[in-house]
Design an enzyme around this catalytic site. Structure first.
Site, PDB file in Angstrom:
ATOM      1  N   ASN A  65      47.252  44.478  36.750  1.00 20.19           N
ATOM      2  CA  ASN A  65      46.838  45.406  35.698  1.00 20.19           C
ATOM      3  C   ASN A  65      47.569  46.726  35.931  1.00 20.19           C
ATOM      4  O   ASN A  65      47.221  47.480  36.840  1.00 20.19           O
ATOM      5  CB  ASN A  65      45.313  45.598  35.762  1.00 20.19           C
ATOM      6  CG  ASN A  65      44.826  46.637  34.760  1.00 20.19           C
ATOM      7  OD1 ASN A  65      45.581  47.091  33.903  1.00 20.19           O
ATOM      8  ND2 ASN A  65      43.559  47.024  34.869  1.00 20.19           N
ATOM      9  N   GLY A  97      40.894  51.794  43.081  1.00 22.94           N
ATOM     10  CA  GLY A  97      41.779  52.945  43.288  1.00 22.94           C
ATOM     11  C   GLY A  97      41.368  53.839  44.440  1.00 22.94           C
ATOM     12  O   GLY A  97      41.863  54.955  44.563  1.00 22.94           O
ATOM     13  N   GLU A 131      34.851  43.563  39.798  1.00 21.91           N
ATOM     14  CA  GLU A 131      35.519  44.759  40.302  1.00 21.91           C
ATOM     15  C   GLU A 131      34.480  45.835  40.615  1.00 21.91           C
ATOM     16  O   GLU A 131      34.079  46.584  39.703  1.00 21.91           O
ATOM     17  CB  GLU A 131      36.506  45.300  39.264  1.00 21.91           C
ATOM     18  CG  GLU A 131      37.631  44.341  38.925  1.00 21.91           C
ATOM     19  CD  GLU A 131      38.857  45.082  38.391  1.00 21.91           C
ATOM     20  OE1 GLU A 131      39.916  44.894  38.968  1.00 21.91           O
ATOM     21  OE2 GLU A 131      38.731  45.852  37.431  1.00 21.91           O
ATOM     22  N   HIS A 183      37.051  46.398  31.148  1.00 21.86           N
ATOM     23  CA  HIS A 183      37.382  47.014  32.435  1.00 21.86           C
ATOM     24  C   HIS A 183      36.469  48.228  32.652  1.00 21.86           C
ATOM     25  O   HIS A 183      36.103  48.911  31.683  1.00 21.86           O
ATOM     26  CB  HIS A 183      38.855  47.438  32.440  1.00 21.86           C
ATOM     27  CG  HIS A 183      39.328  47.843  33.798  1.00 21.86           C
ATOM     28  ND1 HIS A 183      39.070  49.080  34.328  1.00 21.86           N
ATOM     29  CD2 HIS A 183      40.000  47.160  34.751  1.00 21.86           C
ATOM     30  CE1 HIS A 183      39.584  49.145  35.555  1.00 21.86           C
ATOM     31  NE2 HIS A 183      40.157  47.990  35.832  1.00 21.86           N
ATOM     32  N   SER A 185      41.293  47.671  44.989  1.00 28.24           N
ATOM     33  CA  SER A 185      42.112  47.970  46.170  1.00 28.24           C
ATOM     34  C   SER A 185      42.621  46.727  46.890  1.00 28.24           C
ATOM     35  O   SER A 185      42.706  46.719  48.118  1.00 28.24           O
ATOM     36  CB  SER A 185      41.328  48.879  47.140  1.00 28.24           C
ATOM     37  OG  SER A 185      41.055  50.131  46.534  1.00 28.24           O
ATOM     38  N   GLU A 190      37.068  51.090  33.602  1.00 24.38           N
ATOM     39  CA  GLU A 190      37.611  52.337  33.049  1.00 24.38           C
ATOM     40  C   GLU A 190      37.340  52.422  31.546  1.00 24.38           C
ATOM     41  O   GLU A 190      37.084  53.504  31.018  1.00 24.38           O
ATOM     42  CB  GLU A 190      39.114  52.434  33.376  1.00 24.38           C
ATOM     43  CG  GLU A 190      39.316  52.766  34.852  1.00 24.38           C
ATOM     44  CD  GLU A 190      40.571  52.190  35.472  1.00 24.38           C
ATOM     45  OE1 GLU A 190      41.507  51.820  34.751  1.00 24.38           O
ATOM     46  OE2 GLU A 190      40.606  52.103  36.725  1.00 24.38           O
ATOM     47  N   LYS A 206      47.642  49.299  34.082  1.00 26.04           N
ATOM     48  CA  LYS A 206      46.945  50.457  33.511  1.00 26.04           C
ATOM     49  C   LYS A 206      47.958  51.318  32.733  1.00 26.04           C
ATOM     50  O   LYS A 206      48.852  50.756  32.109  1.00 26.04           O
ATOM     51  CB  LYS A 206      46.209  51.222  34.611  1.00 26.04           C
ATOM     52  CG  LYS A 206      45.295  50.270  35.428  1.00 26.04           C
ATOM     53  CD  LYS A 206      44.371  50.957  36.361  1.00 26.04           C
ATOM     54  CE  LYS A 206      43.524  49.918  37.099  1.00 26.04           C
ATOM     55  NZ  LYS A 206      42.558  50.512  38.016  1.00 26.04           N
TER      56      LYS A 206
HETATM   57  P1  13P Z   1      43.240  49.028  42.228  1.00 23.19           P
HETATM   58  O1  13P Z   1      43.848  47.739  42.750  1.00 23.19           O
HETATM   59  O2  13P Z   1      44.258  50.110  42.032  1.00 23.19           O
HETATM   60  O3  13P Z   1      42.060  49.444  43.055  1.00 23.19           O
HETATM   61  O4  13P Z   1      42.697  48.722  40.748  1.00 23.19           O
HETATM   62  C1  13P Z   1      41.874  47.625  40.555  1.00 23.19           C
HETATM   63  C2  13P Z   1      41.680  47.441  39.109  1.00 23.19           C
HETATM   64  O5  13P Z   1      40.987  48.203  38.469  1.00 23.19           O
HETATM   65  C3  13P Z   1      42.361  46.303  38.459  1.00 23.19           C
HETATM   66  O6  13P Z   1      41.894  46.112  37.175  1.00 23.19           O
END
Ligand code: 13P
Length: 260
Positions: free
Chosen positions: A12, A180, A174, A102, A220, A104, A14
């Site tokens: 992903n 992150g 997640e 997601h 992560s 976010e 983003k």
């Molecule tokens: P990270 O791997 O940067 O922690 O992000 C995970 C994520 O949100 C994947 O959708």
């Protein structure tokens, strides 16, 4: 990983990589992956919308067996929805997987379980596979409500989806505190929640759906943490954010099975 479920490792991206950078990233990734990787693991990349046509062209013309994914879409087929993208537009670009709900999107853009449910159904109706995300906040984990929170998201997100479609889709667990932050869930904690998700599917959609639905862990994931996570019986893949932006790091995650 148990049974017939093929592992799925998804990147992903983003809001990262313009379309030139995206082309370079998939080309570099394809040089790093081998037939052995593709035999063992399904791989997808989820670029921003502006990169999608370029990435599709590269994947197609170079015959790279990496699936093209999206990060979101609207649930309606067409209409006055400024700024939105319809599922059929993605399907037309050979998109096969769409991330839905997601954290976010939920936290920053106000997506509710009801919206997530509509999007899951719309993605399926367009012939694509949703990767439906769920996960608890740090406060919820500390309050001991992780299981209930995640079960509620899965139940609401999959409400009204026929069992044979549930069988074909992907759920991504997640934990928000792991996204992150560099703070990955322990393999045991991630396994426990993924087992719980499978149990919710078993209760609501039956054994066949529960045994087939693929459950990814995200938060992560790095080359060093991927092997132990992927060894867990109810973790069938990874949804990778930051580490998927670097083709070398992402390729090392995809090669998790060669470690240890
Ligand atoms: P990270 O791997 O940067 O922690 O992000 C995970 C994520 O949100 C994947 O959708």
């Amino acid at each position: 990983m148990t049974g017939e479920r093929r592992p799925l490792i998804s990147g992903n991206w983003k809001m990262n990589h313009n379309h030139f950078e995206a082309i370079q990233a998939v080309q570099k990734l394809s040089y790093l992956l081998s037939a052995n990787d593709y035999d063992a693991v399904d791989v997808s990349v989820h670029p921003p919308f502006t990169d999608m046509r370029s990435v599709q062209t590269v994947l197609q013309s170079d015959e790279i067996p990496v699936a093209l994914g999206a990060q979101d879409c609207h649930w309606e087929a067409a209409g006055a929805f400024t700024g939105e993208v319809a599922p059929a537009m993605l399907a037309k670009l050979d998109v096969s997987l769409v991330i839905v709900g997601h954290s976010e999107r939920r936290q920053l853009f106000g997506e509710t379980d009801e919206v997530v449910n509509k999007k899951v159904k719309a993605v399926l109706a367009a012939g694509m596979t949703p990767i439906m995300c769920c996960g608890e906040t740090l406060e919820e984990r500390e309050a001991g409500t992780t299981e209930a929170r995640v079960a509620g998201q899965v139940r609401a997100g999959l409400a009204g989806v026929p069992p044979e479609q549930v069988a074909s889709l992907v759920v991504a667990y997640e934990p928000i505190w792991a996204i992150g932050t560099g703070r990955v869930a322990t393999p045991e904690d991630a396994q426990a929640v993924c087992l719980g998700i499978r149990q919710v599917v078993r209760d609501d959609s039956g054994n066949a759906a529960a045994d087939s639905v693929r459950i990814q862990y995200g938060g992560s994931v790095k080359p060093v943490s991927a092997p132990d996570l992927m060894r867990q019986p109810d973790i069938d893949g990874a949804l990778v954010g930051g580490a998927s932006l670097d083709p070398e790091e992402f390729a090392r995650i995809i090669a998790y099975r060669l470690v240890g």
